[in-house]
Design an enzyme around this catalytic site. Sequence first.
Site, PDB file in Angstrom:
ATOM      1  N   THR A  55       0.849  -1.192   0.000  1.00 39.41           N
ATOM      2  CA  THR A  55       0.000   0.000   0.000  1.00 39.41           C
ATOM      3  C   THR A  55       0.883   1.240   0.000  1.00 39.41           C
ATOM      4  OG1 THR A  55      -1.695  -1.161   1.264  1.00 39.41           O
ATOM      5  CG2 THR A  55      -1.765   1.234   1.346  1.00 39.41           C
ATOM      6  N   GLY A  56       0.468   2.259  -0.731  1.00 42.01           N
ATOM      7  CA  GLY A  56       1.163   3.533  -0.634  1.00 42.01           C
ATOM      8  C   GLY A  56       1.632   4.070  -1.968  1.00 42.01           C
ATOM      9  N   LYS A 123       5.992   1.181   9.704  1.00 38.26           N
ATOM     10  CA  LYS A 123       5.028   1.201   8.614  1.00 38.26           C
ATOM     11  C   LYS A 123       3.666   1.617   9.182  1.00 38.26           C
ATOM     12  CE  LYS A 123       4.668  -2.024   5.573  1.00 38.26           C
ATOM     13  NZ  LYS A 123       4.350  -0.960   4.594  1.00 38.26           N
ATOM     14  N   GLY A 125       1.909   4.429   7.845  1.00 43.10           N
ATOM     15  CA  GLY A 125       1.550   5.820   7.573  1.00 43.10           C
ATOM     16  C   GLY A 125       0.234   5.923   6.818  1.00 43.10           C
ATOM     17  N   GLU A 132      -1.042  -5.329   6.091  1.00 39.02           N
ATOM     18  CA  GLU A 132       0.331  -5.408   5.547  1.00 39.02           C
ATOM     19  C   GLU A 132       1.155  -6.444   6.304  1.00 39.02           C
ATOM     20  OE1 GLU A 132       1.023  -0.916   3.787  1.00 39.02           O
ATOM     21  OE2 GLU A 132       1.449  -1.294   5.891  1.00 39.02           O
TER      22      GLU A 132
HETATM   23  C1  5RP Z   1       0.849   2.103   4.514  1.00 30.03           C
HETATM   24  C2  5RP Z   1       2.319   1.909   4.597  1.00 30.03           C
HETATM   25  C3  5RP Z   1       3.128   2.416   3.470  1.00 30.03           C
HETATM   26  O1  5RP Z   1       3.879   1.374   2.957  1.00 30.03           O
HETATM   27  C4  5RP Z   1       4.028   3.491   3.986  1.00 30.03           C
HETATM   28  O2  5RP Z   1       3.240   4.463   4.628  1.00 30.03           O
HETATM   29  C5  5RP Z   1       4.835   4.118   2.855  1.00 30.03           C
HETATM   30  O3  5RP Z   1       3.980   4.851   2.035  1.00 30.03           O
HETATM   31  P1  5RP Z   1       4.520   5.735   0.850  1.00 30.03           P
HETATM   32  O4  5RP Z   1       5.113   4.797  -0.146  1.00 30.03           O
HETATM   33  O5  5RP Z   1       3.295   6.456   0.332  1.00 30.03           O
HETATM   34  O6  5RP Z   1       5.535   6.694   1.407  1.00 30.03           O
HETATM   35  O7  5RP Z   1       2.847   1.383   5.531  1.00 30.03           O
HETATM   36  O8  5RP Z   1       0.209   1.648   5.661  1.00 30.03           O
END
Ligand code: 5RP
Length: 258
Positions: A55-56, A123, A125, A132
């Site tokens: 995700t992300g 992780k 964010g 995940e």
């Molecule tokens: C989501 C996550 C993402 O992998 C993490 O926040 C990184 O996100 P991005 O690639 O947008 O910086 O843990 O829950």
Amino acid sequence: RDLSCRRVIAAGRGEQAEGEGAMSEGLSPQDLEKRAVGEAAATHVADGMVIGLGTGSTVKFFAEALGARIAGGLKVRALPTSEASIDLAQRYDIPLIDWSVTTSLDLCVDGADEVSPDLSMIKGGGGALLWEKIVASAAAKRIYIADSSKLVARLGAFPLPVEVVRFGHQTTAERLAEHCPDVALRATPDGPFVTDSGHFIYDCRMGAIDDPAALDRALGAIPGVVETGLFVGMVDMLIAVRDGEAATIEGPDGVWWG
Ligand code: 5RP
């Protein structure tokens, strides 16, 4: 060394080669790094694999590159790590499966918010930490992809997400506060942020985390805590950006930051 990735990152600094301008248009230097590591990760997907789709915004570039390979004939099936990851798969025509099809994944590719020199990570964010971690735990190999801003000497500047059940979350927060000076319920303009499993998230500003495994155990023992965003001992391969190039390491020996 993946020279195509290097060229793409260089393009973001105004050093673009002929024909690369349109490809890089509108992408920030950080997005160019995200694309480089995402594209590098997509080369590790082999025909017939079942993969966990992270995700992300970094995984978005992986999905885009994987989608192009699927359009070219690659056969892959993906288990999503969030509702957003389902949307991503649909956007790039990546076939989705669920747990009723298989519980064995060949590979999981996901992003990170912070990675320390011992390859521990924060992780969550994006709020998808629970799915995940479940998906990553079922995968034979886990690749994490990170732009250079994610590489830190010590975890903790990024607020640690902790997923909690809604019932009694106020008292769970008080227990969290025994470990963290600044605990905040994640909010949206419409109220508390709700995860894909219907839980709340408390973001814990730790400042610095000396022992991620011990903190993970301590927080995980609090009644009401479902999962923490500490991912310890889960990186089989890290693809990150070093000196403007996508670089791959498979253990703390290869670490260059910190
Ligand atoms: C989501 C996550 C993402 O992998 C993490 O926040 C990184 O996100 P991005 O690639 O947008 O910086 O843990 O829950």
